[in-house]
Design an enzyme around this catalytic site. Structure first.
Site, PDB file in Angstrom:
ATOM      1  N   CYS A   1       0.872  -1.183   0.000  1.00  0.00           N
ATOM      2  CA  CYS A   1       0.000   0.000   0.000  1.00  0.00           C
ATOM      3  C   CYS A   1       0.906   1.230   0.000  1.00  0.00           C
ATOM      4  O   CYS A   1       1.747   1.398   0.887  1.00  0.00           O
ATOM      5  CB  CYS A   1      -0.920  -0.002   1.216  1.00  0.00           C
TER       6      CYS A   1
ATOM      7  N   CYS B   1       0.662   3.325   3.183  1.00  0.00           N
ATOM      8  CA  CYS B   1       1.307   2.643   4.325  1.00  0.00           C
ATOM      9  C   CYS B   1       2.823   2.784   4.222  1.00  0.00           C
ATOM     10  O   CYS B   1       3.509   2.964   5.234  1.00  0.00           O
ATOM     11  CB  CYS B   1       0.897   1.172   4.391  1.00  0.00           C
TER      12      CYS B   1
ATOM     13  N   ASP C   1       0.100  16.692  -1.143  1.00  0.00           N
ATOM     14  CA  ASP C   1      -0.167  15.884  -2.330  1.00  0.00           C
ATOM     15  C   ASP C   1       0.921  16.140  -3.373  1.00  0.00           C
ATOM     16  O   ASP C   1       1.343  17.273  -3.599  1.00  0.00           O
ATOM     17  CB  ASP C   1      -1.547  16.244  -2.893  1.00  0.00           C
TER      18      ASP C   1
ATOM     19  N   ASN D   1     -12.462  10.641  -1.852  1.00  0.00           N
ATOM     20  CA  ASN D   1     -12.950   9.848  -2.978  1.00  0.00           C
ATOM     21  C   ASN D   1     -13.079   8.394  -2.530  1.00  0.00           C
ATOM     22  O   ASN D   1     -12.164   7.847  -1.918  1.00  0.00           O
ATOM     23  CB  ASN D   1     -11.988   9.974  -4.161  1.00  0.00           C
TER      24      ASN D   1
ATOM     25  N   HIS E   1      -6.192   3.534   0.308  1.00  0.00           N
ATOM     26  CA  HIS E   1      -5.963   3.741   1.749  1.00  0.00           C
ATOM     27  C   HIS E   1      -6.741   5.017   2.059  1.00  0.00           C
ATOM     28  O   HIS E   1      -6.476   6.063   1.434  1.00  0.00           O
ATOM     29  CB  HIS E   1      -4.461   3.888   2.022  1.00  0.00           C
TER      30      HIS E   1
ATOM     31  N   HIS F   1      -8.219   8.398   2.707  1.00  0.00           N
ATOM     32  CA  HIS F   1      -7.562   9.696   2.818  1.00  0.00           C
ATOM     33  C   HIS F   1      -8.557  10.814   2.624  1.00  0.00           C
ATOM     34  O   HIS F   1      -9.529  10.680   1.885  1.00  0.00           O
ATOM     35  CB  HIS F   1      -6.398   9.839   1.830  1.00  0.00           C
TER      36      HIS F   1
ATOM     37  N   HIS G   1      -8.654  14.676   1.381  1.00  0.00           N
ATOM     38  CA  HIS G   1      -7.949  15.785   0.738  1.00  0.00           C
ATOM     39  C   HIS G   1      -8.386  17.075   1.437  1.00  0.00           C
ATOM     40  O   HIS G   1      -9.589  17.290   1.628  1.00  0.00           O
ATOM     41  CB  HIS G   1      -8.353  15.919  -0.731  1.00  0.00           C
TER      42      HIS G   1
HETATM   43  P1  5GP Z   1      -7.413   9.805  -4.823  1.00  0.00           P
HETATM   44  O1  5GP Z   1      -7.397   9.940  -6.321  1.00  0.00           O
HETATM   45  O2  5GP Z   1      -7.261   8.348  -4.421  1.00  0.00           O
HETATM   46  O3  5GP Z   1      -8.568  10.472  -4.149  1.00  0.00           O
HETATM   47  O4  5GP Z   1      -6.152  10.591  -4.294  1.00  0.00           O
HETATM   48  C1  5GP Z   1      -4.865  10.072  -4.273  1.00  0.00           C
HETATM   49  C2  5GP Z   1      -3.936  11.258  -4.224  1.00  0.00           C
HETATM   50  O5  5GP Z   1      -2.662  10.780  -3.881  1.00  0.00           O
HETATM   51  C3  5GP Z   1      -3.797  12.001  -5.551  1.00  0.00           C
HETATM   52  O6  5GP Z   1      -4.215  13.344  -5.377  1.00  0.00           O
HETATM   53  C4  5GP Z   1      -2.312  11.872  -5.888  1.00  0.00           C
HETATM   54  O7  5GP Z   1      -1.779  13.042  -6.452  1.00  0.00           O
HETATM   55  C5  5GP Z   1      -1.700  11.564  -4.535  1.00  0.00           C
HETATM   56  N1  5GP Z   1      -0.501  10.760  -4.614  1.00  0.00           N
HETATM   57  C6  5GP Z   1      -0.320   9.619  -5.350  1.00  0.00           C
HETATM   58  N2  5GP Z   1       0.914   9.127  -5.151  1.00  0.00           N
HETATM   59  C7  5GP Z   1       1.527   9.967  -4.268  1.00  0.00           C
HETATM   60  C8  5GP Z   1       2.835   9.980  -3.676  1.00  0.00           C
HETATM   61  O8  5GP Z   1       3.688   9.116  -3.903  1.00  0.00           O
HETATM   62  N3  5GP Z   1       3.104  11.000  -2.827  1.00  0.00           N
HETATM   63  C9  5GP Z   1       2.200  11.983  -2.531  1.00  0.00           C
HETATM   64  N4  5GP Z   1       2.578  12.943  -1.703  1.00  0.00           N
HETATM   65  N5  5GP Z   1       0.958  11.992  -3.074  1.00  0.00           N
HETATM   66  C10 5GP Z   1       0.633  10.998  -3.925  1.00  0.00           C
HETATM   67 ZN    ZN Z   2      -2.398   1.463   3.551  1.00  0.00          ZN
END
Ligand code: 5GP
Ligand code: ZN
Length: 113
Positions: free
Chosen positions: A4, A7, A30, A86, A97, A99, A101
């Site tokens: 993950c 994680c 992000d 999301n 995982h 989260h 925003h």
């Molecule tokens: P989701 O699309 O699942 O709601 O959001 C995942 C977020 O994680 C995205 O906004 C993406 O830019 C961010 N993200 C993905 N990989 C990484 C990473 O390795 N480091 C950081 N800081 N953010 C990440």
């Molecule tokens: Zn996780």
């Protein structure tokens, strides 16, 4: 949880820009910011999304939301901010995982989707 991404970030195996941490929560910037302030707040115990919060202690969930408020204050988001989680494919969740925003630092779009 093995394999993950978030994680691994909590464990320090993948670098991140930390903005907040306590016993239950980790928060970091992000990598692909969609607003001047774009922070991800995550529980340290792996849960894949809001759909799975029955697997989670209420105190861990509450800690995430309390951290959101603290971080918004720390980041000086006096004029407001948006909190997004999301959940699943229709919402384009890309990291499984849980989260939250935090988006702010500008006037955000009126439309959310
Ligand atoms: P989701 O699309 O699942 O709601 O959001 C995942 C977020 O994680 C995205 O906004 C993406 O830019 C961010 N993200 C993905 N990989 C990484 C990473 O390795 N480091 C950081 N800081 N953010 C990440
Ligand atoms: Zn996780």
């Amino acid at each position: 949880m093995e394999n993950c991404l978030f994680c691994k970030i909590i464990a320090g195996d993948i670098p991140s820009t930390k903005v907040y941490e306590d016993e239950k929560v980790y928060a970091f910037r992000d990598i692909n910011p969609q607003a001047p302030t774009h922070i991800l707040v995550i529980p340290k115990k792996h849960v894949s999304s809001l759909a799975m919060i029955d697997e989670m202690e209420d105190t861990d969930l509450a800690a995430c939301l309390r951290a959101v408020r603290l971080i918004a204050q720390q980041e000086g988001l006096k004029n407001g901010y948006r909190v997004v989680s999301n959940c699943g494919p229709d919402a384009c969740q890309s990291v499984p995982h849980l989260h939250f925003h935090i988006l702010g630092g500008t006037q955000l779009a009126d439309q959310m989707a």
